[in-house]
Motif scaffolding. Structure first.
Motif, PDB file in Angstrom:
ATOM      1  N   GLY A  42       0.818  -1.214   0.000  1.00  0.00           N
ATOM      2  CA  GLY A  42       0.000   0.000   0.000  1.00  0.00           C
ATOM      3  C   GLY A  42       0.849   1.260   0.000  1.00  0.00           C
ATOM      4  N   ALA A  71      -2.565  -4.704  -4.591  1.00  0.00           N
ATOM      5  CA  ALA A  71      -3.180  -3.494  -4.035  1.00  0.00           C
ATOM      6  C   ALA A  71      -4.614  -3.767  -3.601  1.00  0.00           C
ATOM      7  CB  ALA A  71      -3.128  -2.357  -5.050  1.00  0.00           C
ATOM      8  N   SER A  76      -5.756  -0.905  -0.878  1.00  0.00           N
ATOM      9  CA  SER A  76      -5.120   0.385  -1.150  1.00  0.00           C
ATOM     10  C   SER A  76      -5.750   1.039  -2.383  1.00  0.00           C
ATOM     11  CB  SER A  76      -3.613   0.224  -1.361  1.00  0.00           C
ATOM     12  OG  SER A  76      -3.052   1.479  -1.674  1.00  0.00           O
ATOM     13  N   CYS A  79      -3.163   3.059  -4.402  1.00  0.00           N
ATOM     14  CA  CYS A  79      -2.340   2.258  -5.317  1.00  0.00           C
ATOM     15  C   CYS A  79      -3.157   1.776  -6.514  1.00  0.00           C
ATOM     16  CB  CYS A  79      -1.714   1.073  -4.586  1.00  0.00           C
ATOM     17  SG  CYS A  79      -0.391   1.533  -3.445  1.00  0.00           S
ATOM     18  N   CYS A 112     -12.778  -0.551  -2.785  1.00  0.00           N
ATOM     19  CA  CYS A 112     -11.831  -0.885  -3.855  1.00  0.00           C
ATOM     20  C   CYS A 112     -12.529  -1.691  -4.948  1.00  0.00           C
ATOM     21  CB  CYS A 112     -10.651  -1.674  -3.297  1.00  0.00           C
ATOM     22  SG  CYS A 112      -9.601  -0.713  -2.193  1.00  0.00           S
TER      23      CYS A 112
END
Length: 167
Positions: A42, A71, A76, A79, A112
């Protein structure tokens, strides 16, 4: 900064950078490159540096995972955003047949997963629109005859562009 010193992935990445390792060289038995480690940790700043130095953002490790997978597994979004903005392939599957989006869902990172779903949707629409444009043939500049259906040589005109006639 103390947290960075305790993270084994960051220590490995720092060691690689200090020894001048190639950005795409797999440094360990799992074939994880420095960009895998940056994404998996991350660490967006390390990831950005890797991308700027020519890292292969679609390189897959021994598990078939690209940096995007790493990622997504750690949640993250920063990222993921960097990788997507750099044109990472979001539809790559690991050896278990999972995309980064699948991993984000299964690892409990819905923000995400939703981000990757939205990107995939936009790419599909863009691809579909491009495909439709490629199938359309522009008719601008084509001359059509509005006179008799017969030309002077006895062949029937079909309304095709000039120079094309039906027999």
């Amino acid at each position: 900064m103390l947290l960075l010193d305790c993270n084994p992935e960051v220590d490995s990445l720092q060691h690689l950078l200090e020894t001048g390792a190639s950005v795409n060289a797999p440094p360990d038995p799992c074939e994880q490159s420095p960009v895998h480690m940056a994404a998996g940790g991350g660490r967006a700043s390390f990831l950005l540096w890797q991308l700027q130095t020519g890292a292969d953002l679609n390189q897959q490790d021994v598990f078939g995972e690209a940096p995007l997978h790493k990622a997504a597994k750690v949640g993250s979004l920063e990222c993921l955003s960097l990788l997507v903005a750099s044109d990472a392939q979001i539809d790559l599957c690991n050896k278990n047949g999972q995309t980064a989006e699948d991993l984000a869902w299964s690892c409990g990172f819905p923000e995400c997963a939703k981000f990757l779903t939205a990107i995939k949707c936009m790419q599909t629409k863009k691809s579909s629109a491009q495909s439709n444009r490629d199938q359309c043939i522009p008719v601008l500049g084509q001359k059509r005859s509005f006179g008799s259906a017969e030309s002077t040589n006895g062949k029937r005109k079909c309304g095709c562009p000039v120079g094309y006639e039906e027999v």
